[in-house]
Design a protein around this motif. Structure first.
Motif, mmCIF file in Angstrom:
data_model
loop_
_atom_site.group_PDB
_atom_site.id
_atom_site.type_symbol
_atom_site.label_atom_id
_atom_site.label_comp_id
_atom_site.label_asym_id
_atom_site.label_seq_id
_atom_site.Cartn_x
_atom_site.Cartn_y
_atom_site.Cartn_z
ATOM 1 N N TYR A 296 39.686 -0.163 2.077
ATOM 2 C CA TYR A 296 39.664 -0.956 1.049
ATOM 3 C C TYR A 296 38.050 -1.023 0.540
ATOM 4 O O TYR A 296 37.592 -1.707 0.835
ATOM 5 C CB TYR A 296 39.783 -2.776 0.396
ATOM 6 C CG TYR A 296 40.723 -3.162 -0.160
ATOM 7 C CD1 TYR A 296 41.807 -3.340 -0.909
ATOM 8 C CD2 TYR A 296 39.081 -4.008 -1.122
ATOM 9 C CE1 TYR A 296 41.865 -3.806 -2.473
ATOM 10 C CE2 TYR A 296 39.902 -4.536 -1.754
ATOM 11 C CZ TYR A 296 40.689 -4.367 -2.742
ATOM 12 O OH TYR A 296 41.063 -5.088 -3.571
ATOM 13 N N ASP B 76 41.208 -6.536 5.237
ATOM 14 C CA ASP B 76 41.765 -5.728 6.152
ATOM 15 C C ASP B 76 42.134 -4.128 4.765
ATOM 16 O O ASP B 76 41.860 -4.582 3.818
ATOM 17 C CB ASP B 76 42.731 -5.579 6.920
ATOM 18 C CG ASP B 76 43.837 -6.250 5.500
ATOM 19 O OD1 ASP B 76 44.178 -6.018 4.675
ATOM 20 O OD2 ASP B 76 44.729 -5.907 6.361
ATOM 21 N N LYS B 77 43.206 -2.891 5.218
ATOM 22 C CA LYS B 77 42.800 -2.246 4.092
ATOM 23 C C LYS B 77 44.388 -2.358 2.712
ATOM 24 O O LYS B 77 43.985 -1.426 2.159
ATOM 25 C CB LYS B 77 43.665 -1.220 5.054
ATOM 26 C CG LYS B 77 43.477 0.548 5.346
ATOM 27 C CD LYS B 77 44.708 0.774 6.240
ATOM 28 C CE LYS B 77 44.441 2.442 6.989
ATOM 29 N NZ LYS B 77 44.688 2.553 7.948
ATOM 30 N N ASN B 78 44.558 -3.433 3.214
ATOM 31 C CA ASN B 78 45.650 -3.397 2.038
ATOM 32 C C ASN B 78 45.079 -4.485 1.115
ATOM 33 O O ASN B 78 45.793 -4.760 0.087
ATOM 34 C CB ASN B 78 46.591 -4.480 3.077
ATOM 35 C CG ASN B 78 47.660 -3.269 3.182
ATOM 36 O OD1 ASN B 78 47.461 -2.143 3.635
ATOM 37 N ND2 ASN B 78 48.461 -3.763 5.005
ATOM 38 N N SER C 230 36.606 -4.424 4.654
ATOM 39 C CA SER C 230 36.202 -3.660 3.463
ATOM 40 C C SER C 230 35.133 -2.569 3.170
ATOM 41 O O SER C 230 34.022 -3.146 3.843
ATOM 42 C CB SER C 230 36.868 -4.244 2.175
ATOM 43 O OG SER C 230 35.746 -5.516 2.130
#
Lengths: 483, 326
Positions: A14, A157-159, A418
């Motif tokens: 992210y 995180d990614k989300n 991120s």
């Protein structure tokens, strides 16, 4: 004119500022628009100006292994990291909730131990913790707060979910760099700061001072406050001096203090002995008092624990508070929040495998190459394994270490933490970052607006510690509603 | 105020004054070299001699040529008495006393240090050396001015005054010593006629030439100059004036006990020096004696107010040298 955004590619992680190539998020719109007006030469000039300011202001950190040159200039990236104030409001609440629960837990550990008695945490985790201090049992610090100053590390995180990675309750450092980063940004981008509403951070020293006053043994009058430093060879010496200066407190070393027969702490001054009421100590428990802890410590003050137990001096953080600063205990914080506060945790923990648990250990050993494995009690990014970035040989070597002392290790999935645009040779590239806000708790609780954003300057690296090639960024909490 | 802080501020001031004084010494020496004719033998070894660091010098260099002596005195960081070492000790002391000083003070010293570090190679060249020395003198003066205008004139400030003036008094005696050595070594009668130039340069090195003309109103001659630099009551770099400044600071500090009396004795001693009755050799004995009495005074100050259990590594080497001048 070549753009500094050339080939900016957000990878799997992210990105804090960009949706995709050339697509700024709402929070970073103004910043990106502004950066677009700069060419590489302009940005280089600002970078040089920032570096010069850091040198002149003498913002340094110390690396022990550097021979001859004991202080190094603080590595700073001029491109800020931005968070929406609406999101921050929730994080702020989550951080307060967390520290409140942690303090309830520490009080409980040194008192009734109901959390243990109700089998919410195995007794041996506490008894085997090297930060559990039996000398502290039965003590009741003011407001029942043991950890007055906390630096909590957050990662996204990614989300886009913000997780708590760890709570630093012993002697967290970095807050001075957070303050100085803003001062430099004001010098480097004055025109930008005029147009954007950024929450101010410069009241931290005042808040710290107020918190320390609130824990003084005698609340009336003006307490004498001292910052206790291990001395100039400590990596955070700059910060100790900075905070003392900003609060108008005394910066003292162990040999400046004595504990007299009346169990009070005094400073050696040119006028004789002067009483000290509150000590913001930046020395680990181990070295605090050679009468009680390590006998060979020359950094501490003989008798300090006596004075503290007698209630004649306040110590922040309280000795023994580190029992909750343990990566194994960390796994139980969500349960603490439910148990002590009867609330659901606002900020989630990262999934954690405890190597002391045989099932978990089995899983960890099978997936060693995918996980991040950390020692329970180290700080500064030392002694850890980042599975996906390690060689097969390193993984095998670490396997032996973990099997040898499972209680001392925990493992977590390797998060794609991120990224944020970072200046690398006068163009921008994504680099991984984390965030360390600082939380103060005494009579009241206070959270910094943002915190210290640390950035792994090496491409692809996930290790943000300054001792390991990390740098930092200014962190902007932006009020979008009025912009 | 912490005893440790008092000690650091005192040393900060001493080291910074020493930085400035080394720059002055080298400056006056270069000027003399340019003024005096070639047949007047005047080497660089005298600078080593008056600073009492012969052993330290010869353990590093074999001959007293300009290049070696200037490097040794200015930029050799292996020599704790060099300008750059003194400046870096000053910086270290202020870095560890930031909570007591205006921020600008730290920045001033830090910038001067960063600048000096970049000039290490430049000093071999006379022209850039002159520029460097001027920058040092101005930087040190800026610092003093900044403190006098920005800092509360409290106990912290008094320790700075104390350190500055004891170092300054010591340096004035050393510069007088330089003059005396050069005079007795000027063997040829032809050199004697340059005495005047020598004393003019000595005065200039202490920023005292114009003041001398205004106050003494006589032609420049040795015992008048000596008298002026030792005893004048208004010239900031005269020994008497430095002692007066120290007496003033000590008077206002807490627990000064017997120190004012000790200082008064020293002042009386200085006043009793009669430069008209002394030979150059006798004069040098007197100056040496004065330097050791300043060393004793330092020890008394330290015993009174400082944290005697600790001795910072970076200070001890110079402290020892301090107490064993030549």
């Amino acid at each position: 004119m070549s753009s500094i955004w050339e080939n900016y590619k957000t990878d799997n992680a992210y990105d804090e500022l960009m949706f995709a190539e050339y697509q700024p998020r709402a929070v970073s719109h103004t910043l990106c628009q502004y950066l677009n007006t700069l060419n590489r030469e302009d940005i280089d000039k600002r970078k040089t100006a920032a570096e010069l300011a850091i040198l002149e202001m003498g913002i340094t950190f110390t690396v022990y292994s550097d021979e001859g040159n004991i202080d190094r200039a603080w590595p700073f990236d001029i491109i800020p990291r931005i968070i929406d104030a609406r999101e921050w409001k929730i994080i702020n609440k989550g951080l307060k909730q967390r520290l409140t629960a942690l303090n309830c837990f520490i009080s409980d550990v040194y008192d009734q131990q109901t959390f243990i008695k109700e089998n919410l945490i195995p007794q041996e985790i506490i008894s085997s913790s090297k930060n559990f201090r039996k000398e502290c049992v039965g003590i009741k610090p003011k407001h029942n707060v043991w950890a007055n100053i906390c630096g909590t590390d957050l990662v996204r995180d990614k989300n886009g979910v913000m997780y708590v990675l760890e709570d630093n309750l012993r002697v967290p450092s970095g807050v001075s760099y957070m303050l100085e980063n803003r001062i430099i940004t004001k010098r480097v981008f004055p025109e930008l700061l005029q147009d954007i509403e950024i929450l101010p951070i410069d009241d931290y020293p005042t808040q710290l001072h107020e918190m320390l006053c609130s824990i003084a043994p005698n609340p009336n009058g003006k307490p004498q406050i001292a910052v206790l430093t291990p001395g100039i060879y400590n990596s955070a010496y700059f910060e100790h001096a900075y905070l003392a200066q900003q609060m108008g407190a005394q910066l003292v070393e162990g040999s400046d203090l004595i504990v007299d027969d009346d169990d009070c702490v005094y400073m050696r001054t040119i006028e004789g002995h002067e009483k000290v009421d509150v000590i913001y100590r930046r020395i680990d428990d181990d070295f605090l008092d050679p009468e009680v802890f390590r006998k060979d410590s020359i950094l501490g003050v003989p008798g300090l624990m006596r004075a503290w137990k007698a209630g004649n001096v306040a110590l922040a953080n309280a000795p023994g508070a580190g029992v909750a600063d343990d990566k194994v205990v960390y796994a139980y914080v969500p349960e603490m929040i439910r148990y002590y506060l009867n609330e659901e945790p606002i900020l989630p923990n990262v999934e954690t495998y405890l190597c002391s648990n045989p099932d978990h250990l089995d899983y960890v050993l099978k997936h060693l190459a995918e996980l991040v494995v950390k020692p329970a009690n180290e700080s500064g990014g030392y002694g850890m394994l980042v599975g996906p970035h390690a060689t097969a040989k390193e993984v095998e070597a670490f396997r032996k270490v973990v099997i040898g002392n499972p209680r001392n290790y925990i493992a977590q999935p390797t998060l794609a933490i991120s990224t944020s645009p970072t200046l690398c040779k006068n163009k921008l590239e994504p680099r991984h970052i984390d965030l360390r806000p600082f939380i103060l708790q005494g009579e009241n609780t206070f959270v910094t607006a943002g915190g210290l954003t640390r950035v792994a300057l090496k491409k692809g690296s996930l290790v943000v510690n300054s001792s390991q090639g990390g740098g930092s960024k200014d962190t902007w909490i932006i009020n979008m509603e009025t912009n | 105020m912490l005893s440790r802080s008092a000690e650091r501020l005192y040393w900060l001031a001493r080291y910074l004054e020493r930085t400035e004084n080394i720059a002055r010494q080298v400056n006056v020496h270069m000027n003399l070299l340019m003024d005096l004719p070639k047949d007047v033998e005047m080497g660089w070894q005298h600078l080593i001699q008056i600073n009492g660091c012969k052993d330290a010098f010869y353990s590093r260099y074999s001959s007293t040529q300009e290049r070696n002596v200037t490097r040794f005195l200015l930029t050799d960081t292996t020599h704790p008495g060099s300008l750059l070492s003194s400046l870096s000790f000053a910086r270290e002391n202020i870095r560890t006393s930031r909570e007591l000083m205006p921020d600008e003070a730290w920045r001033q010293v830090n910038e001067l240090y960063l600048y000096s570090n970049k000039q290490i190679d430049a000093i071999t060249n006379r022209r850039s050396r002159v520029l460097f020395l001027n920058e040092i003198l101005e930087g040190c003066q800026r610092f003093n001015g900044l403190l006098s205008g920005y800092m509360s004139h409290d106990n912290a400030y008094r320790f700075i005054r104390l350190g500055r003036n004891i170092e300054r008094a010591d340096m004035t005696t050393r510069i007088l010593e330089l003059g005396s050595i050069l005079l007795s070594e000027a063997r040829s009668p032809s050199a004697r006629q340059y005495e005047n130039i020598l004393w003019m340069n000595i005065l200039q090195s202490l920023n005292a030439l114009l003041m001398y003309r205004r106050h003494v109103r006589s032609r420049i001659k040795d015992d008048d100059v000596l008298n002026y630099l030792l005893l004048d009551e208004a010239l900031p770099r005269s020994v008497n004036c430095c002692l007066f400044e120290m007496a003033d600071a000590i008077q206002s500090l807490p627990n000064h006990n017997q120190l004012p009396e000790k200082l008064a004795e020293l002042q009386d001693y200085v006043k009793s020096i009669d430069t008209r009755q002394t030979t150059q050799t006798q004069l040098r004995v007197i100056l040496d004696h004065l330097q050791s009495r300043l060393g004793v005074l330092h020890a008394q100050i330290a015993k009174h107010w400082f944290l005697n259990s600790t001795q910072d590594q970076y200070q001890s080497s110079s402290k020892t040298e301090e107490q064993n001048p030549a």
